[in-house]
Scaffold this motif. Structure first.
Motif, PDB file in Angstrom:
ATOM      1  N   GLY A   9       0.799  -1.215   0.000  1.00  0.00           N
ATOM      2  CA  GLY A   9       0.000   0.000   0.000  1.00  0.00           C
ATOM      3  C   GLY A   9       0.830   1.262   0.000  1.00  0.00           C
ATOM      4  N   SER A  10       2.018   1.204   0.567  1.00  0.00           N
ATOM      5  CA  SER A  10       2.873   2.396   0.610  1.00  0.00           C
ATOM      6  C   SER A  10       3.899   2.421  -0.518  1.00  0.00           C
ATOM      7  N   GLY A  11       3.839   1.437  -1.415  1.00  0.00           N
ATOM      8  CA  GLY A  11       4.741   1.403  -2.553  1.00  0.00           C
ATOM      9  C   GLY A  11       5.592   0.145  -2.589  1.00  0.00           C
ATOM     10  N   PRO A  12       6.359  -0.023  -3.653  1.00  0.00           N
ATOM     11  CA  PRO A  12       7.204  -1.207  -3.803  1.00  0.00           C
ATOM     12  C   PRO A  12       8.436  -1.165  -2.901  1.00  0.00           C
ATOM     13  N   LEU A  13       8.907  -2.338  -2.538  1.00  0.00           N
ATOM     14  CA  LEU A  13      10.180  -2.481  -1.850  1.00  0.00           C
ATOM     15  C   LEU A  13      10.775  -3.817  -2.205  1.00  0.00           C
ATOM     16  N   MET A  14      12.083  -3.944  -2.047  1.00  0.00           N
ATOM     17  CA  MET A  14      12.799  -5.173  -2.339  1.00  0.00           C
ATOM     18  C   MET A  14      13.319  -5.745  -1.028  1.00  0.00           C
ATOM     19  N   ILE A  15      13.076  -7.039  -0.812  1.00  0.00           N
ATOM     20  CA  ILE A  15      13.549  -7.677   0.419  1.00  0.00           C
ATOM     21  C   ILE A  15      14.403  -8.897   0.099  1.00  0.00           C
ATOM     22  N   LEU A  16      15.246  -9.248   1.061  1.00  0.00           N
ATOM     23  CA  LEU A  16      16.012 -10.487   1.051  1.00  0.00           C
ATOM     24  C   LEU A  16      15.534 -11.313   2.229  1.00  0.00           C
ATOM     25  N   THR A  17      15.437 -12.609   2.050  1.00  0.00           N
ATOM     26  CA  THR A  17      15.043 -13.476   3.153  1.00  0.00           C
ATOM     27  C   THR A  17      15.677 -14.850   2.992  1.00  0.00           C
ATOM     28  N   SER A  18      15.869 -15.526   4.103  1.00  0.00           N
ATOM     29  CA  SER A  18      16.369 -16.894   4.052  1.00  0.00           C
ATOM     30  C   SER A  18      15.216 -17.889   3.916  1.00  0.00           C
ATOM     31  N   HIS A  19      13.989 -17.415   4.005  1.00  0.00           N
ATOM     32  CA  HIS A  19      12.830 -18.298   3.833  1.00  0.00           C
ATOM     33  C   HIS A  19      12.723 -18.720   2.374  1.00  0.00           C
ATOM     34  N   SER A  20      12.301 -19.943   2.153  1.00  0.00           N
ATOM     35  CA  SER A  20      12.238 -20.473   0.788  1.00  0.00           C
ATOM     36  C   SER A  20      11.033 -19.972   0.006  1.00  0.00           C
ATOM     37  N   SER A  21      10.049 -19.412   0.714  1.00  0.00           N
ATOM     38  CA  SER A  21       8.837 -18.951   0.047  1.00  0.00           C
ATOM     39  C   SER A  21       8.295 -17.706   0.739  1.00  0.00           C
ATOM     40  N   ILE A  22       7.717 -16.809  -0.027  1.00  0.00           N
ATOM     41  CA  ILE A  22       7.075 -15.627   0.545  1.00  0.00           C
ATOM     42  C   ILE A  22       5.808 -16.040   1.300  1.00  0.00           C
ATOM     43  N   GLU A  23       5.340 -17.266   1.077  1.00  0.00           N
ATOM     44  CA  GLU A  23       4.135 -17.770   1.724  1.00  0.00           C
ATOM     45  C   GLU A  23       4.424 -18.469   3.056  1.00  0.00           C
ATOM     46  N   ARG A  52      22.260  -6.133 -10.231  1.00  0.00           N
ATOM     47  CA  ARG A  52      21.688  -4.789 -10.388  1.00  0.00           C
ATOM     48  C   ARG A  52      21.986  -3.881  -9.197  1.00  0.00           C
ATOM     49  N   TYR A  53      22.002  -4.443  -7.978  1.00  0.00           N
ATOM     50  CA  TYR A  53      22.254  -3.620  -6.793  1.00  0.00           C
ATOM     51  C   TYR A  53      23.735  -3.498  -6.463  1.00  0.00           C
ATOM     52  N   GLY A  54      24.564  -4.330  -7.053  1.00  0.00           N
ATOM     53  CA  GLY A  54      26.008  -4.222  -6.869  1.00  0.00           C
ATOM     54  C   GLY A  54      26.455  -4.365  -5.427  1.00  0.00           C
ATOM     55  N   GLY A  55      27.368  -3.491  -5.011  1.00  0.00           N
ATOM     56  CA  GLY A  55      27.944  -3.550  -3.662  1.00  0.00           C
ATOM     57  C   GLY A  55      26.916  -3.405  -2.554  1.00  0.00           C
ATOM     58  N   HIS A  56      25.864  -2.635  -2.801  1.00  0.00           N
ATOM     59  CA  HIS A  56      24.817  -2.463  -1.786  1.00  0.00           C
ATOM     60  C   HIS A  56      24.172  -3.805  -1.438  1.00  0.00           C
ATOM     61  N   PHE A  57      24.002  -4.664  -2.432  1.00  0.00           N
ATOM     62  CA  PHE A  57      23.421  -5.984  -2.207  1.00  0.00           C
ATOM     63  C   PHE A  57      24.268  -6.760  -1.199  1.00  0.00           C
ATOM     64  N   ASN A  58      25.584  -6.768  -1.412  1.00  0.00           N
ATOM     65  CA  ASN A  58      26.484  -7.502  -0.515  1.00  0.00           C
ATOM     66  C   ASN A  58      26.459  -6.946   0.897  1.00  0.00           C
ATOM     67  N   VAL A  59      26.383  -5.631   1.025  1.00  0.00           N
ATOM     68  CA  VAL A  59      26.328  -5.007   2.355  1.00  0.00           C
ATOM     69  C   VAL A  59      25.081  -5.467   3.100  1.00  0.00           C
ATOM     70  N   VAL A  60      23.937  -5.441   2.420  1.00  0.00           N
ATOM     71  CA  VAL A  60      22.678  -5.834   3.061  1.00  0.00           C
ATOM     72  C   VAL A  60      22.673  -7.333   3.360  1.00  0.00           C
ATOM     73  N   ALA A  61      23.110  -8.142   2.412  1.00  0.00           N
ATOM     74  CA  ALA A  61      23.100  -9.596   2.589  1.00  0.00           C
ATOM     75  C   ALA A  61      24.037 -10.044   3.700  1.00  0.00           C
ATOM     76  N   ASN A  62      25.104  -9.312   3.918  1.00  0.00           N
ATOM     77  CA  ASN A  62      26.105  -9.714   4.914  1.00  0.00           C
ATOM     78  C   ASN A  62      26.088  -8.852   6.171  1.00  0.00           C
ATOM     79  N   ASP A  63      25.012  -8.089   6.360  1.00  0.00           N
ATOM     80  CA  ASP A  63      24.923  -7.187   7.510  1.00  0.00           C
ATOM     81  C   ASP A  63      24.907  -7.979   8.812  1.00  0.00           C
ATOM     82  N   LEU A  64      25.997  -7.915   9.526  1.00  0.00           N
ATOM     83  CA  LEU A  64      26.105  -8.680  10.774  1.00  0.00           C
ATOM     84  C   LEU A  64      25.293  -8.075  11.906  1.00  0.00           C
TER      85      LEU A  64
END
Length: 106
Positions: A9-23, A52-64
């Motif tokens: 409802g507030s617009g699109p966003l992109m998420i990363l998750t370790s879950h195998s399904s959004i369901e 497409r996200y480049g270095g930002h992707f790695n920062v988010v994926a590896n955020d300790l």
């Protein structure tokens, strides 16, 4: 990890998750806690999002500092729409807080 574009409802966003399904009930619960109870989700190929996200992707994926298994890659819906065409996305999944989740047929 999986990558999903959520149209909310507030617009699109992109998420990363370790879950195998959004369901997965656990990710649905985590999204609901964040106020996201109704959405259309598209799986985005992981390698394509990483490219497409480049270095930002790695920062988010590896955020300790992030302890849960749901990470927001991008809050900027305009950028998300520009980075990916609908042809590159998976089958849409429609979800409402009532508990109904439906895979849409194109």
């Amino acid at each position: 990890m999986k990558t999903f574009m959520l149209i909310t409802g507030s617009g699109p966003l992109m998420i990363l998750t370790s879950h195998s399904s959004i369901e997965d009930p656990l990710i649905l619960e985590k999204l609901a806690i964040k106020g996201i109870e109704k959405f259309i989700a598209y799986e985005v190929p992981y390698d394509l999002a990483k490219l497409r996200y480049g270095g930002h992707f790695n920062v988010v994926a590896n955020d300790l500092h992030e302890s849960d298994d749901l990470r927001v890659l991008d809050y900027n819906g305009e950028r998300t729409f520009k980075l990916f065409s609908f042809a590159e996305l998976g089958t849409p999944v429609l979800h409402e807080a009532s508990g109904s989740t439906v895979s849409a047929v194109a």
